[in-house]
Design an enzyme around this catalytic site. Structure first.
Site, PDB file in Angstrom:
ATOM      1  N   GLU A  26       0.826  -1.211   0.000  1.00 56.66           N
ATOM      2  CA  GLU A  26       0.000   0.000   0.000  1.00 56.66           C
ATOM      3  C   GLU A  26       0.856   1.255   0.000  1.00 56.66           C
ATOM      4  O   GLU A  26       2.069   1.214   0.236  1.00 56.66           O
ATOM      5  CB  GLU A  26      -0.928  -0.006   1.214  1.00 56.66           C
ATOM      6  N   LYS A 161      -5.009  -2.735  13.954  1.00 57.24           N
ATOM      7  CA  LYS A 161      -4.337  -1.679  14.704  1.00 57.24           C
ATOM      8  C   LYS A 161      -4.892  -1.601  16.124  1.00 57.24           C
ATOM      9  O   LYS A 161      -6.100  -1.697  16.345  1.00 57.24           O
ATOM     10  CB  LYS A 161      -4.500  -0.338  13.992  1.00 57.24           C
TER      11      LYS A 161
END
Length: 305
Positions: A26, A161
């Site tokens: 990404e 996360k």
């Protein structure tokens, strides 16, 4: 029709044509994840790590309205210098950034989409997005989860996360039929820490086993991606209490300042980095490198099946 919008870097195109292993990467981590020049140095180091394993890296972004699968060093540097000025692009944003001939850094969701367009099955990143804390009121749920439910790309990550609600994220993935594979672990890693109180669906201990499972899934037309949860290396893992305290403080500050939606993740990660004295950034870089190595190993095995 895709050729009208999509540019595949020659090295990547050749590797795909010859059934050689390719790993998608990404670009939001470059523009929004770290400060310059650390972001560019890390992006190039991740690419080199994949090459050293024997696979071809394909960093993904949108440059002047063109979907780019595979970036040059100059393009990576450009994104790194531009930083947050580059649009953070998820599924909904792609047509507008393309039509406006703008630059875009792809999130996990958008990277999966472009990788799938190019025929890349394996994608390595830091951590996936998920259900945000307080989502019962805000409905703040990352588009990454829906993309995992629908797009045939496997995402190697260090779990979700730690700023997220891991329990609800895990529940959402289960509801959507997205398998969560623990690589040599029995619990879902929590990004900066190796373990959490949440289980994974299947523990697999070798890249071969993971590649075989992915091949079977997609050959049977069981559409959607998979999460390959790869714990951060022991020596770079952070103490759970230190991270928990930093995340709680950052979340409270975001709430006080009215920061939410797509702006919340960059703010929270940056604030956690500040609160931990920069230690979280070092850990972040090491876990991305660790995921890149595993991603390359899985891509190699997958290409051999």
């Amino acid at each position: 029709m895709l050729e009208k919008y999509l540019d595949i870097q020659p090295e990547v195109a050749q590797a795909l044509a010859n059934n050689q292993p390719v790993v998608a990467l990404e670009s939001t981590i470059i523009s929004h994840g770290m400060p310059f020049p650390r972001n560019v140095e890390t992006a190039l180091l991740v690419e080199n790590t994949i090459r050293e394993q024997g696979a071809v890296p394909a960093t993904i972004a949108i440059i002047e309205g063109r979907l780019k699968v595979g970036l040059t060093e100059e393009q990576i540097t450009y994104l790194g210098k531009a930083g947050p000025a580059v649009t953070k692009v998820s599924r909904r944003d792609i047509p507008f950034v393309v039509a406006g001939k703008k630059d875009g850094a792809t999130t996990v969701a958008a990277t999966m989409i472009l990788a799938n367009m190019a025929g890349i099955k394996i994608f390595a990143t830091g951590g996936i997005g998920g259900v945000h804390r307080g989502a019962q009121q805000t409905m703040d749920i990352s588009a990454d989860l829906q993309e995992l439910a629908n797009t045939d790309v496997a995402v190697i990550c260090a779990g979700a996360k730690s700023i997220l609600d891991l329990a609800l994220t895990r529940e959402y993935l289960e509801t959507q039929g997205v398998p969560v594979i623990g690589y040599q672990t029995d619990s879902l890693p929590a990004f900066y820490t190796r373990e959490s109180e949440h289980s994974i669906d299947y523990r697999l201990d070798t890249p071969d086993q993971i590649a075989l499972a992915l091949k079977a899934k997609w050959e049977m037309n069981l559409n959607g991606g998979a999460v390959i949860a790869n714990p951060i290396p022991v020596e770079y893992a952070m103490p759970t209490k230190a991270i928990t305290n930093a995340v709680d403080t950052a979340l409270a500050e975001a709430d006080e300042q009215g920061i939410f939606g797509k702006e919340s993740t960059p703010f929270l990660l940056a604030r956690v980095c500040e609160l931990t004295g920069g230690n979280s950034l070092d850990s972040n870089i090491q876990l991305v490198l660790n995921n890149a190595r595993l991603g390359a190993q899985i891509a190699i095995k997958y290409s051999q099946l």
